[in-house]
Each structure stands twice: as C-alpha cells, then as structure tokens.
Write a protein that holds these residues in place. Sequence first.
Motif, PDB file in Angstrom:
ATOM      1  N   VAL A  60      -4.299   9.958   0.457  1.00  0.00           N
ATOM      2  CA  VAL A  60      -2.958  10.196   0.996  1.00  0.00           C
ATOM      3  C   VAL A  60      -2.012  10.640  -0.114  1.00  0.00           C
ATOM      4  CG1 VAL A  60      -1.009   9.146   2.184  1.00  0.00           C
ATOM      5  CG2 VAL A  60      -3.346   8.534   2.832  1.00  0.00           C
ATOM      6  N   PHE A  84     -11.181   0.029  -0.850  1.00  0.00           N
ATOM      7  CA  PHE A  84     -10.915   1.000   0.219  1.00  0.00           C
ATOM      8  C   PHE A  84      -9.423   1.352   0.261  1.00  0.00           C
ATOM      9  CE2 PHE A  84     -14.957  -0.746   1.923  1.00  0.00           C
ATOM     10  CZ  PHE A  84     -15.660   0.443   1.989  1.00  0.00           C
ATOM     11  N   TRP A 104       0.831  -1.209   0.000  1.00  0.00           N
ATOM     12  CA  TRP A 104       0.000   0.000   0.000  1.00  0.00           C
ATOM     13  C   TRP A 104       0.862   1.254   0.000  1.00  0.00           C
ATOM     14  CZ3 TRP A 104      -0.765   4.138   3.351  1.00  0.00           C
ATOM     15  CH2 TRP A 104      -1.889   4.924   3.076  1.00  0.00           C
ATOM     16  N   ALA A 113      -7.956   5.133  -0.153  1.00  0.00           N
ATOM     17  CA  ALA A 113      -6.965   5.689   0.775  1.00  0.00           C
ATOM     18  C   ALA A 113      -5.709   6.136   0.038  1.00  0.00           C
ATOM     19  CB  ALA A 113      -6.611   4.638   1.836  1.00  0.00           C
TER      20      ALA A 113
END
Length: 951
Positions: A542, A534, A438, A538
């Motif tokens: 970010v 999701f 991520w 995110a």
Amino acid sequence: MSTLHFAVMAPFIAALVVLLIYKITRRIHTGWLILPVPVLLFVYFLGLIPSIQAGNPVHEVLEWIPSLGINFTVYLDGLSLIFTLLISGIGSLVVLYSIFYMDKNKEAVHRFYIYLLLFMGAMLGVVLSDNLMVLYGFWEMTSISSFLLIAFWNHRDRSRYGALKSMLITVFGGLAMLAGFILLYVMAGTFSVREIISNLHTITDHALFIPAMILVLLGAFTKSAQFPFHIWLPDAMEAPTPVSAYLHSATMVKAGIYLVARLSPVFAGHSLWFWLVSATGLVTLIYASVRAIKQTDLKALLAFSTISQLGLIMSLLGLGSAAAYFSGSVDTLIYTKATTAAVFHLMNHAIFKGALFMVVGIVDHETGTRDIRRLGGLMTLMPITFTVAVIGAFSMAGLPPFNGFLSKEMFFTAVLHAASMEFWNVETWGVLIPIVAWIASVFTFVYSMILVFRTFTGRLQSDKLEKQPHEAPIGMLIPPVILASLAIVFGLFPNLLSYSLIEPAMASIHPSLLQPGGFNVKIEFWHGWTPEIFMTIAIIIVGTLLYFLHGKLAVLNTALTRKLSLNHLYDWGLRSLEGGGRSVTKSYMTGSLRHYVLYIFVFFIAVLGGSLLLTDHIRFDISEFAPMSIYEAAAVIGLVVPAIVLPFVRTRLMAIILTGAIGYMVVLFFVLFRAPDLALTQMIVETVSVMLFLLCFYHLPKLKREKVAMSLKWKNLLISAGAGAVVTLIALAASSDRAFESISEFFVKESYTLAGGKNIVNVILVDFRGFDTMLEVMVLGIAALGIFALIKVDSGEGVLGKREAASDLHLPNSNDVILRTISRVVIFIVLAFSWYLFMAGHNEPGGGFIGGLMTTAALVLLSMAYGMDMTKNIIPVSFRRMTAIGLMIALLTGVGSFLFGAPFLSHAFDYFDLPLLGETELATAVLFDLGVYLAVVGVTMTIINSIGRDN
C-alpha cells in the motif's frame, strides 16, 4: 563530589573554559577543544554497563538544601544509563559533525558550543536526578539552552520565532510539571523518586493523585512534542542541523519520554494514565505521519516524522502500563513487551533519525537547499550520503534487515494484544488500535521513500541549486556512517542491546513486576509467518502505491489550510495575549509616577491592613516596651521633621538634602541601638544614594510645579497616613505576639561555634543565610546590567531625557582645587578603611558588603574630584566584568563545598600558625565575602558610570 556528580558538571565546566579561552584559541576550531568531553563521558558510562547489568545502580547524594529535602542526588540505573549513552554518544558524533558544518570564520562557533555544552549538561542532569526539584531545574535549563541554540542564527526572523515558540510551549509544560511535583511532595513528603515509589501505597488513593498525574503529563507531552503541543518542533528546525540532529531527534524531545518511563511505577497503576498516554501517543503517531508526507522541506519532513515516532514510543509506554494490573499473571509478560518495544525503539529512533538529520544537513550544505522540489539526481554525485540515507530511511520505514524493522514488529505485537484486552472493556472497538498503528506505518513508509528517492534519484536540477553538488568532507560523513552502521548491526544482532541495556531499563520501569533474572529480553529477527509480518508486507504494498500516487493526488500533498491549523491558533492566541496585555497595561501605565505609587500603596493598605483586621489573635501590646530616652526622643524629632517638610520643598536639591538627612538620622538610631554594622551600611548607602540622586537629577529638565487640587492633596494625605499606620501596626503586632521562639538565640550561641565568626551579622550574611546573600547580589548584578543596557541603547531622547553636552559631573571650578587636594589624602584613607572593614568583618563590624560600599564611596569621591573619564584612566577596570567575577567567586565558593561532600555554600574555618602573624584564623567565608565585595563595587560603579556619563 562523586564521579557521577562530576560527570553531570563536566559539560558546564567545559562551557566555562571555552568562554575563558576562546579568544586565545581562535586558530583552532572550538569543536576540537570540546570533543573530548562527550567522548570521555561516553566511555565512562560504557564502563558502568556491567555494574548496572548486575543489578547494582549507582546512587550518590550531594546535600544542597537538606532542610527542604532538596539534595543533588544522582541515580544511575538501567533507564538513565540508556539516556546517558545517547546524550554522550550521539553528542560526540554531533560535535564532530558540527566541526565541519560550522564555519569558524563566519560564525561565533564558541557561542554555539557553549550553548551545546549547557544543553548536554542539563540533559544529563535531567536523566540522573533522583530529586524532583533538581530534575525540574535541569529540565528548564534544557528549555533555555535549546532556545539559545534554535535562535543561534538570530538574524533570521524564523529562527527567533521558532525559538520563542519552543520556549513558551515547553516552559508552560515545565511549570505545570513543577506543580505536579509539588503535589507529589505534598502527598509523599519527599522529592525523591525512589522514595515516592517505595511509599506508593500512601498516595494512590489521595485526592491530589490525579491532578498531579495530569500536571506531570503536561510537562512530558509538551517536551516530547505530543499532539496538540507538537507545533513547536517543526519551527525549531530553523536551528543549525547539528542542533536538530542532537536536540530534536535524540535527546531533548526524549526528555518527556524519559519522564513518563521514570514515573510509570508511580502512575501506571491507574487507568487514566493508560488512556492519556496511549491515546495521546496514537493520535500523535497518525497525525504527524500524515502531515509528514505533505512537507516539501526535508527538515520539516523529518520534524513531523520525529513527532510521529515520539507518538509511537509514547503509545507503547501507555500500553505497557497495563502490566501493572496483571502482576503475577501470564498477561504481565504480554504488556511488559510493549515497554520493551518502547525502550528498543527509543534507541533505534535516536540512531536512524540522527543519521537522517545529518544527511539532510549534508544535502543542504552541499547544494544550498532543502526543498524537495528542487532536488533530485544526487545519488551518483553523493554515493556515501545516499547509502546512509537509504539505511536510515529504510530503518525508519521498518524494513528488514535494519533495527527499525525489529522494534516496529514489536510495536505491532503490542497493539495486536491491545486489541483483545478485556480488562479495559474495549473488546468491541479495541481493533481500532492496530488499525491506527498500521495506517500510520503506511504513511511512515511513504515519507521515508519520499526522503530518499525524491532527493537522490530522478533528474538532477542543477539550475535550481545554489551550489554545484558534490560529496561532503570526510569529517561530515563519519558520524552518519557510524550511526548507519549501528542501524545494521543492531538489526542483525539485536541481543547486543537486550541483555546489556534493555533488561536493566525494564527493571527500572517495572520494579514491582520484574524480579532479578525473572524477565529475559530476547529479540529475534524472524518469528515465522505471523500477523505482524503480514502487516509489514501490506504496508510495503500500500505504501508503494501511495508513493507513486503522491504527486497526483492533491489530498496527499496539499498542506492544511492555515486558518484551520494549530499554528494559526497559537499565533492568534499570542497576538490576543499581547494585545490584551497592552490594553490592560495602558489602563494603568499612565506615565505618571504618582499613579504608580498610588496603586502600590492602596494595594498595600488593602491587603495587609485587611489581613490585620480579619486575622484573629493579633495583639498590639506596648506595655513591655522599654521607655524612650531623651536621646531617642531627639532622634525621633530629627527624623520626623525633615520627613514632614520634604513634600513641601520647592527644589530638587533641597529634596535630596532632606532625604539624606532622614537616612542619616536612621544611622543615628542604629548607633543608639548598638548596631554598628547596620549603621555603617546605612551611612554608606545613604552617601552613595545621594550621589545617584544628583546624577539622575542632573539629566532631568528644570522642575516645574503645577497647582494641585485640594481634593488630591487630601487623598495623598490619607494614603500616606494609611501606609504609615499599617506599617506601624505590623511592627507592633510582630513585637507583641511571637508565635515562635526568636532565632536570635541560636545565632548568638552558634555563630562562632559553627562559622568561626564573632560578628553575628556578618556570619548570618555569609554563612547561615549565604544563599539569600548570593541571590541578592545576583539581583543587584542584573539590575546594574539592566540600567547599563537601558542607557546604552538610549540615543539621547530616552527615558532619562536629553543629555547635556557635558558628560562628566564636576563641582564648580572654584572648588576643584580644594576638592582635589583633600581627596588625594581622603581617598586612600577611605580605601584603607574599606579594606579593614572587609578583612575584619568576620569578627568585628564590617564585611564584604560594607567594605564594597566604602570602596565605592572612595571611587565616587575620586570621580567627583577628577571627573569620570580621568577616574577610568586612573583605574582601568571594567566594573561590569568585576561584577561577573564577584558573582563567579561567590558561586564557586558555594560549589566548592561539594568537593568535601558538604551542602552548597557550607563554610569551614580553622586556626593556622602563619609566619609573622602567628596563630591566625582562616575561613572559607572570606572567599564568599570577597565575591560579595567585588560584586557590590562592580554593581554600584556600573550604575554610577552609566548614569553619570555617556557610554
């Protein structure tokens, strides 16, 4: 030769054609001439999709060296089909793009396309070769051709630096990979990948299995720019942009990915493979994504983004290897999805990254800079380029509705499953895997936005640009527009690839797990509100925040300290190796020929003499030798006496005479022992060698003998006696105790039956051991070119010393008339005899090598009589080109056997009823011998002309 074999060779043939015709087609851009090659290859491979999809891989064998298990075996399955389509398809677009990018009036574009075709053929060879040795050969060919492409602008220091770095690192990995292949052969007894996989149970518990795995991975990691071997790729960006779009995004860097995927059935069942491949991929993914946002050069940014994406694909292949442990269970489906994501992203990355490199090339071409700090405001001036950049960058960032979004979601699925793996006992810290994925994806989003918005939005800085920006020509826009369109199409309709390409590729990577029809790849655009979506939301939030903070936080845009970088370590290591090498070399390279000869003979005596003493069962039996006749005794005395006298002579001329006398006495021995071929060869070699000695000594200063200490003379005597004794003992041992039956009986019985020749010596040279002969002639050609280059660059005070004003070598004037008169007759006699030796060599003493030397002797006589400049006027031939033509004929003769499905350098013969001549034997070996003949004449005359006259 099968169609698939021809497809591999087509780029090489096209490169040869370009080399031959580029001078007569200068009005046409060379790119238009070669564009049909990748296009036709792409169409051909597209036509094979239905067959591969139906589970019918193409398998063709062309025997190369069957006795060693090395054959040119091509194997096209689902995995290799994807790569062939990428190589040929993107290759077509790159060639079209380069036609408008490369200026044929300012650059040697023919050379550029020759290198590009060589690379294309090498990559096709890598992905289609089933034989590991052939694969390795093509693998190193990609390194060499990429070196030439990166260094295309060789006037730039950075281009030469980047080319050298890429070759050193990838060739290092290639040599490690070769060692791994050899270990696989030792374990499995075959070089065939398919046979190794089928006999996998015999090697998995072998002690060499893990070393082979590590060595193979070194090759894959270096080629695919995995951490810490990634440092060559950013410097390779000094290549022209078409090269970057082709080699460093779609093809060459994917070779390591291909190797890991291809050998996954061999190694994936071992836990070490999982850890090495997955961990290396994840580290590369996050490290390179962080480095990418710190770049100010657009191509450097894309270089690090490529490294990051390669790490992503590599990690997916590692995670997918876990499927080997869950064969037959529900977890099989989970982990094969990781491999599915790797295959899908492999194609997606080639599409969007190829488009982005072309976009950067357009920006550089139309503005004169790639520096992000000088760019901005190009959106309205270059709207098409901006649109392509948005599609490519958003796809790279993993945003919908582009193809990169789908493969990124599949990547998240794989790492989320990896977090809960129980088999690997990582449940306590496995969560780190999706966290790393991520974070890396966040940085991927950031550098994707930097690429688009820092370049195309904001204020136009015309004063910082070298050119007034405007939209690129339509020819440069078509290729990236096509790729951007594919990014949209495959994003909206991903299953166009699922059933036709991805499923067959999965069956290739996991053959033991997937039965025909037992694994269906179905990629859906929307899976609902899953953890993956999701994670994407995110990332956008970010990533957007970090993008706006990028220019304000030094930690996000400050480059790493040079002294702490891997590049600094590489440079330091290279300097240390060079410095250490120079120090070691200086310790023994004293400039004294005596010292060099001393080293050679001492080593020779120590190693071979020691081996004779330490090896058991070696006999020195002379009881069965034939008695020496009086003629042989006389010949021995005639040989020994000048050899003893030679060290004591005072002049170079006498030394040459005595050396020639020794050589001619050897000729006498060959005559006595009924070896006419060897006698002829030795006689002509000795004649030409004496001529070369005279030419070399002609350039040397007057001989000055210095007093030599008695101790030194005794050392010389001991070393020379020791070397002679060792050679004698080796000869006696070889004659006294034969471990195997002599192969001579085979040659005597089969030389005519198999090769149609009665001259056994010539048959051995051109048929049974033709490969050795071809390589030896190539070595001679390289030596001749080396001598030519050495003397060509010598300005007068080089290794040969200062030349005299007279450049031609003549005998004294009082003898010129006599010599010229005699030579007019003798030259034609010698030439006629040389042609007879060549034509008769297959059945009588002679052959191409002897005939070439005899022709050289005639040309030497002509040069001595009339001078070398006059000889050049009489025979206006480039002997360097003659060498190349001879080598090419010999090589093409060997390759020609492929057309009939025979091994390399197989020859054929038959009898034909010809007019006037009647029944006549014709053998293809004569063509090979013709190549040897021309190469020998070209090599020898190149050396003589180089030494005998100023160039």
